[in-house]
Write a protein that holds these residues in place. Structure first.
Motif, mmCIF file in Angstrom:
data_model
loop_
_atom_site.group_PDB
_atom_site.id
_atom_site.type_symbol
_atom_site.label_atom_id
_atom_site.label_comp_id
_atom_site.label_asym_id
_atom_site.label_seq_id
_atom_site.Cartn_x
_atom_site.Cartn_y
_atom_site.Cartn_z
ATOM 1 N N MET A 135 0.852 -1.200 0.000
ATOM 2 C CA MET A 135 0.000 0.000 0.000
ATOM 3 C C MET A 135 0.885 1.247 0.000
ATOM 4 S SD MET A 135 -3.349 0.965 0.358
ATOM 5 C CE MET A 135 -4.266 -0.272 1.286
ATOM 6 N N ILE A 136 0.516 2.225 -0.793
ATOM 7 C CA ILE A 136 1.253 3.488 -0.787
ATOM 8 C C ILE A 136 0.292 4.619 -0.411
ATOM 9 C CG2 ILE A 136 2.924 2.687 -2.495
ATOM 10 C CD1 ILE A 136 0.771 5.387 -3.747
ATOM 11 N N SER A 137 0.910 5.693 0.039
ATOM 12 C CA SER A 137 0.162 6.896 0.374
ATOM 13 C C SER A 137 0.671 8.040 -0.478
ATOM 14 C CB SER A 137 0.368 7.218 1.853
ATOM 15 O OG SER A 137 -0.015 8.548 2.133
ATOM 16 N N VAL A 138 -0.253 8.795 -1.053
ATOM 17 C CA VAL A 138 0.111 10.075 -1.651
ATOM 18 C C VAL A 138 -0.215 11.125 -0.600
ATOM 19 C CG1 VAL A 138 -0.317 11.708 -3.510
ATOM 20 C CG2 VAL A 138 -0.334 9.242 -3.975
ATOM 21 N N SER A 139 0.819 11.737 -0.069
ATOM 22 C CA SER A 139 0.650 12.705 1.018
ATOM 23 C C SER A 139 0.701 14.111 0.445
ATOM 24 C CB SER A 139 1.767 12.534 2.054
ATOM 25 O OG SER A 139 1.770 11.211 2.544
ATOM 26 N N VAL A 140 -0.305 14.902 0.795
ATOM 27 C CA VAL A 140 -0.395 16.286 0.331
ATOM 28 C C VAL A 140 -0.364 17.158 1.579
ATOM 29 C CG1 VAL A 140 -1.662 17.908 -1.111
ATOM 30 C CG2 VAL A 140 -1.846 15.435 -1.555
ATOM 31 N N ILE A 141 0.715 17.912 1.713
ATOM 32 C CA ILE A 141 1.023 18.572 2.981
ATOM 33 C C ILE A 141 1.104 20.077 2.747
ATOM 34 C CG2 ILE A 141 2.746 18.719 4.827
ATOM 35 C CD1 ILE A 141 3.516 15.792 4.044
ATOM 36 N N TYR A 142 0.263 20.820 3.456
ATOM 37 C CA TYR A 142 0.160 22.269 3.263
ATOM 38 C C TYR A 142 0.875 23.000 4.391
ATOM 39 C CZ TYR A 142 -3.467 21.028 -0.127
ATOM 40 O OH TYR A 142 -4.148 20.488 -1.194
ATOM 41 N N PRO A 143 2.015 23.641 4.106
ATOM 42 C CA PRO A 143 2.706 24.413 5.148
ATOM 43 C C PRO A 143 1.812 25.538 5.666
ATOM 44 C CG PRO A 143 4.141 24.091 3.237
ATOM 45 C CD PRO A 143 2.770 23.638 2.835
ATOM 46 N N GLN A 157 4.197 14.020 -1.732
ATOM 47 C CA GLN A 157 5.149 12.910 -1.844
ATOM 48 C C GLN A 157 4.436 11.581 -1.843
ATOM 49 O OE1 GLN A 157 7.789 13.389 1.609
ATOM 50 N NE2 GLN A 157 6.934 11.537 2.488
ATOM 51 N N ILE A 158 5.147 10.594 -2.374
ATOM 52 C CA ILE A 158 4.650 9.215 -2.373
ATOM 53 C C ILE A 158 5.408 8.450 -1.297
ATOM 54 C CG2 ILE A 158 4.491 7.077 -3.716
ATOM 55 C CD1 ILE A 158 4.193 8.835 -6.215
ATOM 56 N N SER A 159 4.668 7.778 -0.450
ATOM 57 C CA SER A 159 5.253 7.054 0.672
ATOM 58 C C SER A 159 4.774 5.610 0.673
ATOM 59 C CB SER A 159 4.848 7.709 2.008
ATOM 60 O OG SER A 159 5.264 9.042 2.061
ATOM 61 N N GLU A 160 5.582 4.767 1.296
ATOM 62 C CA GLU A 160 5.158 3.396 1.522
ATOM 63 C C GLU A 160 4.530 3.289 2.902
ATOM 64 O OE1 GLU A 160 8.263 0.493 1.081
ATOM 65 O OE2 GLU A 160 7.084 -1.060 2.074
ATOM 66 N N VAL A 161 3.363 2.695 2.978
ATOM 67 C CA VAL A 161 2.700 2.520 4.271
ATOM 68 C C VAL A 161 3.388 1.369 5.001
ATOM 69 C CG1 VAL A 161 0.539 1.943 5.449
ATOM 70 C CG2 VAL A 161 0.513 3.426 3.424
ATOM 71 N N VAL A 203 2.306 4.751 10.208
ATOM 72 C CA VAL A 203 3.676 5.139 9.840
ATOM 73 C C VAL A 203 3.847 4.957 8.348
ATOM 74 C CG1 VAL A 203 6.137 4.581 10.042
ATOM 75 C CG2 VAL A 203 4.670 4.496 12.075
ATOM 76 N N GLU A 204 4.396 5.977 7.711
ATOM 77 C CA GLU A 204 4.758 5.822 6.299
ATOM 78 C C GLU A 204 6.175 6.331 6.070
ATOM 79 O OE1 GLU A 204 2.728 9.520 4.050
ATOM 80 O OE2 GLU A 204 1.328 8.006 4.744
ATOM 81 N N GLN A 205 6.806 5.726 5.086
ATOM 82 C CA GLN A 205 8.191 6.064 4.730
ATOM 83 C C GLN A 205 8.206 6.744 3.368
ATOM 84 O OE1 GLN A 205 10.654 2.619 3.986
ATOM 85 N NE2 GLN A 205 12.560 3.750 4.298
ATOM 86 N N GLY A 206 8.769 7.930 3.290
ATOM 87 C CA GLY A 206 8.817 8.675 2.031
ATOM 88 C C GLY A 206 9.644 7.959 0.973
ATOM 89 N N LEU A 207 9.083 7.826 -0.219
ATOM 90 C CA LEU A 207 9.763 7.152 -1.331
ATOM 91 C C LEU A 207 10.213 8.134 -2.400
ATOM 92 C CD1 LEU A 207 7.450 4.054 -1.989
ATOM 93 C CD2 LEU A 207 9.577 4.139 -0.659
ATOM 94 N N ALA A 208 9.365 9.091 -2.743
ATOM 95 C CA ALA A 208 9.640 9.971 -3.877
ATOM 96 C C ALA A 208 8.798 11.225 -3.780
ATOM 97 C CB ALA A 208 9.316 9.247 -5.184
ATOM 98 N N ALA A 211 11.617 12.550 -1.715
ATOM 99 C CA ALA A 211 10.537 12.853 -0.777
ATOM 100 C C ALA A 211 11.002 13.947 0.174
ATOM 101 C CB ALA A 211 10.159 11.603 -0.002
ATOM 102 N N ALA A 212 10.116 14.867 0.492
ATOM 103 C CA ALA A 212 10.462 15.953 1.429
ATOM 104 C C ALA A 212 10.639 15.408 2.842
ATOM 105 C CB ALA A 212 9.381 17.024 1.413
ATOM 106 N N PHE A 213 9.935 14.299 3.141
ATOM 107 C CA PHE A 213 9.971 13.741 4.491
ATOM 108 C C PHE A 213 10.323 12.261 4.430
ATOM 109 C CE2 PHE A 213 6.853 17.199 4.307
ATOM 110 C CZ PHE A 213 7.487 18.106 5.148
ATOM 111 N N ILE A 214 11.305 11.852 5.238
ATOM 112 C CA ILE A 214 11.755 10.460 5.212
ATOM 113 C C ILE A 214 10.777 9.549 5.943
ATOM 114 C CG2 ILE A 214 13.216 10.689 7.274
ATOM 115 C CD1 ILE A 214 14.115 8.609 4.177
ATOM 116 N N ALA A 215 10.060 10.106 6.919
ATOM 117 C CA ALA A 215 9.046 9.327 7.635
ATOM 118 C C ALA A 215 8.014 10.258 8.233
ATOM 119 C CB ALA A 215 9.682 8.472 8.726
ATOM 120 N N ILE A 216 6.776 9.783 8.226
ATOM 121 C CA ILE A 216 5.659 10.505 8.853
ATOM 122 C C ILE A 216 4.931 9.501 9.739
ATOM 123 C CG2 ILE A 216 3.470 11.720 8.465
ATOM 124 C CD1 ILE A 216 4.556 12.544 5.695
ATOM 125 N N CYS A 217 4.726 9.888 10.987
ATOM 126 C CA CYS A 217 4.011 9.033 11.936
ATOM 127 C C CYS A 217 2.828 9.807 12.506
ATOM 128 C CB CYS A 217 4.956 8.621 13.065
ATOM 129 S SG CYS A 217 4.137 7.732 14.405
#
Lengths: 103, 103
Positions: A1-9, A97-101, B42-47, B55-61
């Motif tokens: 499973m992957i996550s597309v994270s959209v993060i607004y500063p 960013q694209i992340s791995e769950v 927990v997700e790990q930034g891939l791209a 990825a801007a963030f290596i990990a998000i919890c």
């Protein structure tokens, strides 16, 4: 499973309409992405870790897909409609960013 | 429901041991926080969003609680043990914020 994270500063002087985002934008995105998008999570930043500190991010959204390819296939045909709706709720440039769950 | 988000910027030259984080740190945190912590993600930034971008963030919890007070009550007695474990997996200073779960 992957996550597309959209993060607004959380940038001072910028707008973010959380009601429009949750009630109009996200439902439209889900409708466009269809069943490829397995789940959506949205949170609104309230505070930083120390008393009185602002949240670094005004909103964080995660869209879950089986794979990066599933995301690309679902998103590409609707990119213009989805991106074109952003000015209706914010003038902040999101970090994506694209992340791995993992958990 | 609120989320305590712990966000690790992807800084070059820094370390982040995702295996230790997922298999040692997070289970220890869950054990310390007990039933006050409703869920962990927990997700790990891939791209990044564009081809080849990091990825801007290596990990998000995200750690989920009923309220900010429930988090403070559960976390405070174990803050030293939890924070003290951070150097075992990273030398990155995480960004921490409290958010309201909207969706």
């Amino acid at each position: 499973m992957i996550s597309v994270s959209v993060i607004y500063p959380n940038e001072s002087g910028k707008k973010f309409d959380i009601d429009y985002y949750c009630n109009k934008h996200i439902p439209m995105v889900q409708q466009k992405l269809g069943s490829a998008c397995k789940r959506v999570a949205v949170e609104q930043g309230l505070a930083g870790a120390t008393p009185g500190a602002p949240a670094a991010f005004i909103a964080i959204c995660h869209l879950y897909f089986d794979s990066p390819e599933a995301y690309q296939t679902a998103f590409s045909p609707h990119a213009e409609a989805i991106m074109g709706d952003i000015p209706n709720y914010t003038d902040i440039q999101p970090m994506i960013q694209i992340s791995e769950v993992k958990i």
